[in-house]
Design a protein around this motif. Structure first.
Motif, mmCIF file in Angstrom:
data_model
loop_
_atom_site.group_PDB
_atom_site.id
_atom_site.type_symbol
_atom_site.label_atom_id
_atom_site.label_comp_id
_atom_site.label_asym_id
_atom_site.label_seq_id
_atom_site.Cartn_x
_atom_site.Cartn_y
_atom_site.Cartn_z
ATOM 1 N N PHE A 108 37.293 -21.209 16.938
ATOM 2 C CA PHE A 108 36.070 -21.274 16.142
ATOM 3 C C PHE A 108 35.324 -19.944 16.175
ATOM 4 O O PHE A 108 34.866 -19.454 15.144
ATOM 5 C CB PHE A 108 35.152 -22.398 16.624
ATOM 6 C CG PHE A 108 33.773 -22.309 16.056
ATOM 7 C CD1 PHE A 108 33.547 -22.507 14.703
ATOM 8 C CD2 PHE A 108 32.690 -22.004 16.866
ATOM 9 C CE1 PHE A 108 32.272 -22.407 14.165
ATOM 10 C CE2 PHE A 108 31.414 -21.899 16.346
ATOM 11 C CZ PHE A 108 31.200 -22.106 14.992
ATOM 12 N N LEU A 109 35.190 -19.353 17.361
ATOM 13 C CA LEU A 109 34.461 -18.081 17.476
ATOM 14 C C LEU A 109 35.121 -16.971 16.668
ATOM 15 O O LEU A 109 34.440 -16.197 15.995
ATOM 16 C CB LEU A 109 34.330 -17.681 18.948
ATOM 17 C CG LEU A 109 33.390 -18.538 19.779
ATOM 18 C CD1 LEU A 109 33.446 -18.127 21.252
ATOM 19 C CD2 LEU A 109 31.970 -18.472 19.257
ATOM 20 N N VAL A 110 36.449 -16.901 16.712
ATOM 21 C CA VAL A 110 37.163 -15.870 15.945
ATOM 22 C C VAL A 110 36.945 -16.073 14.451
ATOM 23 O O VAL A 110 36.630 -15.127 13.710
ATOM 24 C CB VAL A 110 38.663 -15.846 16.298
ATOM 25 C CG1 VAL A 110 39.454 -15.016 15.311
ATOM 26 C CG2 VAL A 110 38.855 -15.329 17.724
ATOM 27 N N PHE A 111 37.083 -17.320 13.984
ATOM 28 C CA PHE A 111 36.856 -17.601 12.568
ATOM 29 C C PHE A 111 35.426 -17.264 12.172
ATOM 30 O O PHE A 111 35.177 -16.711 11.100
ATOM 31 C CB PHE A 111 37.158 -19.068 12.251
ATOM 32 C CG PHE A 111 38.601 -19.348 11.977
ATOM 33 C CD1 PHE A 111 39.048 -19.622 10.694
ATOM 34 C CD2 PHE A 111 39.530 -19.347 13.008
ATOM 35 C CE1 PHE A 111 40.379 -19.887 10.436
ATOM 36 C CE2 PHE A 111 40.866 -19.604 12.773
ATOM 37 C CZ PHE A 111 41.301 -19.874 11.473
ATOM 38 N N ALA A 116 31.384 -13.710 9.688
ATOM 39 C CA ALA A 116 30.183 -12.893 9.844
ATOM 40 C C ALA A 116 30.427 -11.450 9.383
ATOM 41 O O ALA A 116 29.578 -10.858 8.719
ATOM 42 C CB ALA A 116 29.711 -12.921 11.299
ATOM 43 N N LEU A 117 31.580 -10.911 9.727
ATOM 44 C CA LEU A 117 31.897 -9.541 9.295
ATOM 45 C C LEU A 117 31.992 -9.455 7.773
ATOM 46 O O LEU A 117 31.465 -8.513 7.167
ATOM 47 C CB LEU A 117 33.193 -9.068 9.951
ATOM 48 C CG LEU A 117 33.112 -8.789 11.453
ATOM 49 C CD1 LEU A 117 34.496 -8.483 12.014
ATOM 50 C CD2 LEU A 117 32.141 -7.655 11.736
ATOM 51 N N TYR A 123 26.829 -8.301 2.195
ATOM 52 C CA TYR A 123 25.389 -8.050 2.200
ATOM 53 C C TYR A 123 25.098 -6.555 2.053
ATOM 54 O O TYR A 123 24.234 -6.157 1.265
ATOM 55 C CB TYR A 123 24.769 -8.588 3.491
ATOM 56 C CG TYR A 123 23.321 -8.203 3.654
ATOM 57 C CD1 TYR A 123 22.315 -8.899 3.001
ATOM 58 C CD2 TYR A 123 22.952 -7.123 4.463
ATOM 59 C CE1 TYR A 123 20.985 -8.542 3.142
ATOM 60 C CE2 TYR A 123 21.633 -6.755 4.616
ATOM 61 C CZ TYR A 123 20.648 -7.471 3.956
ATOM 62 O OH TYR A 123 19.332 -7.109 4.098
ATOM 63 N N LEU A 124 25.813 -5.728 2.803
ATOM 64 C CA LEU A 124 25.587 -4.277 2.731
ATOM 65 C C LEU A 124 25.949 -3.715 1.362
ATOM 66 O O LEU A 124 25.238 -2.856 0.835
ATOM 67 C CB LEU A 124 26.373 -3.573 3.841
ATOM 68 C CG LEU A 124 25.873 -3.828 5.264
ATOM 69 C CD1 LEU A 124 26.817 -3.206 6.285
ATOM 70 C CD2 LEU A 124 24.454 -3.320 5.445
ATOM 71 N N ILE A 125 27.024 -4.216 0.778
ATOM 72 C CA ILE A 125 27.424 -3.758 -0.562
ATOM 73 C C ILE A 125 26.355 -4.136 -1.582
ATOM 74 O O ILE A 125 25.929 -3.306 -2.396
ATOM 75 C CB ILE A 125 28.801 -4.334 -0.956
ATOM 76 C CG1 ILE A 125 29.901 -3.689 -0.111
ATOM 77 C CG2 ILE A 125 29.077 -4.139 -2.443
ATOM 78 C CD1 ILE A 125 31.266 -4.346 -0.248
ATOM 79 N N ILE A 126 25.903 -5.376 -1.548
ATOM 80 C CA ILE A 126 24.864 -5.826 -2.487
ATOM 81 C C ILE A 126 23.587 -5.025 -2.274
ATOM 82 O O ILE A 126 22.948 -4.586 -3.238
ATOM 83 C CB ILE A 126 24.615 -7.347 -2.337
ATOM 84 C CG1 ILE A 126 25.826 -8.115 -2.854
ATOM 85 C CG2 ILE A 126 23.349 -7.776 -3.058
ATOM 86 C CD1 ILE A 126 25.799 -9.596 -2.551
#
Length: 137
Positions: A108-111, A116-117, A123-126
């Protein structure tokens, strides 16, 4: 994992018996239900105050809904993986191992980290495109 659960169950049972003796010696004739009422009530309210304080801090952060969703989902996943392991022990289907629960939570944490990445990159692109449009026009 069976051994861990057995040890934890023994600790809980010993504490339960000790509390009954202590309360009886203090003059309180508590039944098992009354003991559960008081102890679980006390643990619950203390936990509530701690969680409340932590969530008040989290709500001030920009992505508080994301944090709350993660915490809630992680809590559900904890219950789920241990329920699956306990079910395996009861039905004798598969091995009940703490490592299975841990690796499931790591999944779950890896997914979630991958999600999140990707979300941060989008988000940064937008954000960059919007900023660029404002300076261009």
């Amino acid at each position: 994992m069976k051994e861990v659960i057995k040890v934890l169950a023994e600790i809980v049972n010993s504490t339960h018996d000790l509390l009954i003796v202590i309360f009886n010696n203090l003059g309180f004739q508590l039944t098992d239900k009354a003991l559960h009422f008081w102890i679980i009530g006390f643990i619950g309210i203390i936990t509530y105050f701690i969680v409340y304080a932590c969530f008040k801090i989290l709500e001030k952060l920009k992505w508080s809904t994301t944090f709350f969703s993660f915490i809630y989902t992680f809590t559900i996943m904890l219950v789920l993986v241990f329920a699956i392991e306990i079910q395996q022990a009861i039905t004798n289907r598969g091995n009940m191992e703490f490592a299975d629960a841990v690796i499931g939570l790591w999944g779950f944490l890896v997914f979630f980290i991958v999600y999140a990445l990707i979300a941060i990159i989008v988000y940064l692109i937008i954000h960059y495109v919007k900023k660029r449009k404002k300076t261009f026009f």
